[in-house]
Motif scaffolding. Structure first.
Motif, PDB file in Angstrom:
ATOM      1  N   GLU A  85      33.772  22.047 -35.305  1.00  0.00           N
ATOM      2  CA  GLU A  85      33.012  22.275 -36.527  1.00  0.00           C
ATOM      3  C   GLU A  85      33.978  22.548 -37.671  1.00  0.00           C
ATOM      4  O   GLU A  85      34.999  23.194 -37.490  1.00  0.00           O
ATOM      5  CB  GLU A  85      32.080  23.473 -36.350  1.00  0.00           C
ATOM      6  N   ASP A  86      33.642  22.049 -38.838  1.00  0.00           N
ATOM      7  CA  ASP A  86      34.508  22.208 -40.010  1.00  0.00           C
ATOM      8  C   ASP A  86      34.187  23.533 -40.701  1.00  0.00           C
ATOM      9  O   ASP A  86      33.416  23.582 -41.647  1.00  0.00           O
ATOM     10  CB  ASP A  86      34.314  21.026 -40.960  1.00  0.00           C
ATOM     11  N   THR A  87      34.790  24.610 -40.188  1.00  0.00           N
ATOM     12  CA  THR A  87      34.591  25.938 -40.759  1.00  0.00           C
ATOM     13  C   THR A  87      35.906  26.433 -41.357  1.00  0.00           C
ATOM     14  O   THR A  87      36.969  25.910 -41.019  1.00  0.00           O
ATOM     15  CB  THR A  87      34.130  26.929 -39.674  1.00  0.00           C
ATOM     16  N   PRO A  88      35.852  27.432 -42.219  1.00  0.00           N
ATOM     17  CA  PRO A  88      37.099  27.986 -42.766  1.00  0.00           C
ATOM     18  C   PRO A  88      38.046  28.503 -41.680  1.00  0.00           C
ATOM     19  O   PRO A  88      39.263  28.375 -41.808  1.00  0.00           O
ATOM     20  CB  PRO A  88      36.619  29.121 -43.665  1.00  0.00           C
ATOM     21  N   ALA A  89      37.505  29.062 -40.600  1.00  0.00           N
ATOM     22  CA  ALA A  89      38.349  29.576 -39.514  1.00  0.00           C
ATOM     23  C   ALA A  89      39.107  28.439 -38.839  1.00  0.00           C
ATOM     24  O   ALA A  89      40.306  28.542 -38.584  1.00  0.00           O
ATOM     25  CB  ALA A  89      37.500  30.326 -38.506  1.00  0.00           C
ATOM     26  N   VAL A  90      38.400  27.349 -38.549  1.00  0.00           N
ATOM     27  CA  VAL A  90      39.040  26.199 -37.908  1.00  0.00           C
ATOM     28  C   VAL A  90      40.053  25.570 -38.852  1.00  0.00           C
ATOM     29  O   VAL A  90      41.158  25.206 -38.435  1.00  0.00           O
ATOM     30  CB  VAL A  90      37.978  25.166 -37.456  1.00  0.00           C
ATOM     31  N   ARG A  91      39.722  25.469 -40.129  1.00  0.00           N
ATOM     32  CA  ARG A  91      40.660  24.930 -41.117  1.00  0.00           C
ATOM     33  C   ARG A  91      41.935  25.766 -41.177  1.00  0.00           C
ATOM     34  O   ARG A  91      43.038  25.243 -41.287  1.00  0.00           O
ATOM     35  CB  ARG A  91      40.023  24.869 -42.504  1.00  0.00           C
ATOM     36  N   GLY A  92      41.786  27.087 -41.096  1.00  0.00           N
ATOM     37  CA  GLY A  92      42.943  27.972 -41.105  1.00  0.00           C
ATOM     38  C   GLY A  92      43.824  27.764 -39.888  1.00  0.00           C
ATOM     39  O   GLY A  92      45.059  27.776 -39.990  1.00  0.00           O
ATOM     40  N   MET A  93      43.196  27.568 -38.731  1.00  0.00           N
ATOM     41  CA  MET A  93      43.959  27.307 -37.509  1.00  0.00           C
ATOM     42  C   MET A  93      44.718  25.989 -37.614  1.00  0.00           C
ATOM     43  O   MET A  93      45.881  25.902 -37.210  1.00  0.00           O
ATOM     44  CB  MET A  93      43.030  27.290 -36.299  1.00  0.00           C
ATOM     45  N   ILE A  94      44.062  24.972 -38.181  1.00  0.00           N
ATOM     46  CA  ILE A  94      44.722  23.671 -38.343  1.00  0.00           C
ATOM     47  C   ILE A  94      45.892  23.788 -39.315  1.00  0.00           C
ATOM     48  O   ILE A  94      46.962  23.237 -39.071  1.00  0.00           O
ATOM     49  CB  ILE A  94      43.702  22.609 -38.811  1.00  0.00           C
ATOM     50  N   ASN A  95      45.703  24.533 -40.403  1.00  0.00           N
ATOM     51  CA  ASN A  95      46.793  24.711 -41.374  1.00  0.00           C
ATOM     52  C   ASN A  95      47.978  25.436 -40.750  1.00  0.00           C
ATOM     53  O   ASN A  95      49.127  25.144 -41.080  1.00  0.00           O
ATOM     54  CB  ASN A  95      46.296  25.475 -42.598  1.00  0.00           C
ATOM     55  N   LYS A  96      47.697  26.377 -39.854  1.00  0.00           N
ATOM     56  CA  LYS A  96      48.770  27.153 -39.232  1.00  0.00           C
ATOM     57  C   LYS A  96      49.667  26.267 -38.376  1.00  0.00           C
ATOM     58  O   LYS A  96      50.877  26.477 -38.332  1.00  0.00           O
ATOM     59  CB  LYS A  96      48.137  28.246 -38.353  1.00  0.00           C
TER      60      LYS A  96
END
Length: 60
Positions: free
Chosen positions: A41-52
């Protein structure tokens, strides 16, 4: 019924030799071996993990 946005990520580089927290993030995203993909799911939490771990994955 809402249509949830999804993001598909693929592991393109081995997490061997990276920080423990980065390896944990890879596993948290559901990625195992190189070239494995996971649809999340495209959530801010998942986006943050991908950015990390952006240097290990690509968005398909």
């Amino acid at each position: 019924m809402t249509t949830e946005k999804k993001v598909k990520v693929q592991l393109i580089k081995s997490p061997i030799g990276t920080k423990e927290s980065h390896r944990a993030t890879v596993r948290g995203l559901g990625l195992r071996g190189i070239n494995s993909t996971s649809e999340l799911e495209d959530t801010p939490a998942v986006r943050g993990m991908i950015n990390k771990i952006a240097y290990l994955v690509k968005i398909v």
